[in-house]
Design an enzyme around this catalytic site. Sequence first.
Site, PDB file in Angstrom:
ATOM      1  N   LEU A   1      -1.461  -1.964   3.019  1.00  0.00           N
ATOM      2  CA  LEU A   1      -0.164  -1.565   2.464  1.00  0.00           C
ATOM      3  C   LEU A   1      -0.337  -0.858   1.117  1.00  0.00           C
ATOM      4  CD1 LEU A   1       2.750  -1.936   3.503  1.00  0.00           C
ATOM      5  CD2 LEU A   1       2.985  -3.846   1.915  1.00  0.00           C
ATOM      6  N   SER A   2      -1.493  -1.028   0.513  1.00  0.00           N
ATOM      7  CA  SER A   2      -1.765  -0.472  -0.812  1.00  0.00           C
ATOM      8  C   SER A   2      -2.467   0.872  -0.703  1.00  0.00           C
ATOM      9  CB  SER A   2      -2.648  -1.449  -1.607  1.00  0.00           C
ATOM     10  OG  SER A   2      -3.285  -0.804  -2.693  1.00  0.00           O
ATOM     11  N   PRO A   3      -1.841   1.960  -1.172  1.00  0.00           N
ATOM     12  CA  PRO A   3      -2.496   3.268  -1.105  1.00  0.00           C
ATOM     13  C   PRO A   3      -3.728   3.348  -1.998  1.00  0.00           C
ATOM     14  CG  PRO A   3      -0.502   3.421  -2.415  1.00  0.00           C
ATOM     15  CD  PRO A   3      -0.508   2.055  -1.801  1.00  0.00           C
ATOM     16  N   SER A  50      -5.684   0.921  -2.599  1.00  0.00           N
ATOM     17  CA  SER A  50      -6.752   0.233  -1.875  1.00  0.00           C
ATOM     18  C   SER A  50      -7.486   1.214  -0.967  1.00  0.00           C
ATOM     19  CB  SER A  50      -6.177  -0.907  -1.025  1.00  0.00           C
ATOM     20  OG  SER A  50      -5.840  -2.030  -1.794  1.00  0.00           O
TER      21      SER A  50
END
EC number: 2.5.1.18
Length: 226
Positions: A15-17, A19
């Site tokens: 969900l984390s760009p 990341s």
Amino acid sequence: MGPVPRTLELFYDVLSPYSWLGFEILCRYQNIWNINLQLRPSFLGGIMKDSGNKAPALIPRKAQYMANDIKVLRQHVQVPIQFPKDFFSVILEKGSLSAMRFLTAVNLEHPEVLENVSRELWMRVWSRDEDITQPQSILAAAEKAGMSAEQAQGLLEKSSTSKVKNQLKETTEAACRYGAFGLPITVAHVDGQTHMVFGSDRMELLAYLLGEKWMGPVPPAVNARL
């Protein structure tokens, strides 16, 4: 016989760009630096709750900065990243719990394909604006990453078991113990010391801690293949 590789743990959530950006950079360097890269699927929602942090998208000025930041980083890191059209629905309503449980099951049963499956899930949500919450969406990502339909279905079924749920919880709690307040975090184990580095834009510092050479987010050996 050369020096023993240093262990790097990358805690991430699809969900984390940021990341995704950190993930791609470390995957590029895993065969350049003397490291053993260990991928740790985690649950961003649990880390945010535990730390009392808020998603940048909930703060208008941060959200505006993030939108512009991603556009620049797309070119700088050479990752096809872009915002989903219905950003708030994707990030704040749908979330990633099912996807991260699936990746946890992959890591337990077939860790050799974890990198590819993780990348395909990021491609769905952060490049093609596709779903990552429905079973058929997760199966499609797994099969595109090279898993057979039978393997993917088996892991999807295992992702709802207590074993997988507890493993994801334990990995998320481990990130919190290292001091995570968001994702990604990279934990470097060097000479008996542990260093936690937050975000995808501190890789030059990570190289310094490792005693390795930083050659930018797209090192020459990788750039030649792109």
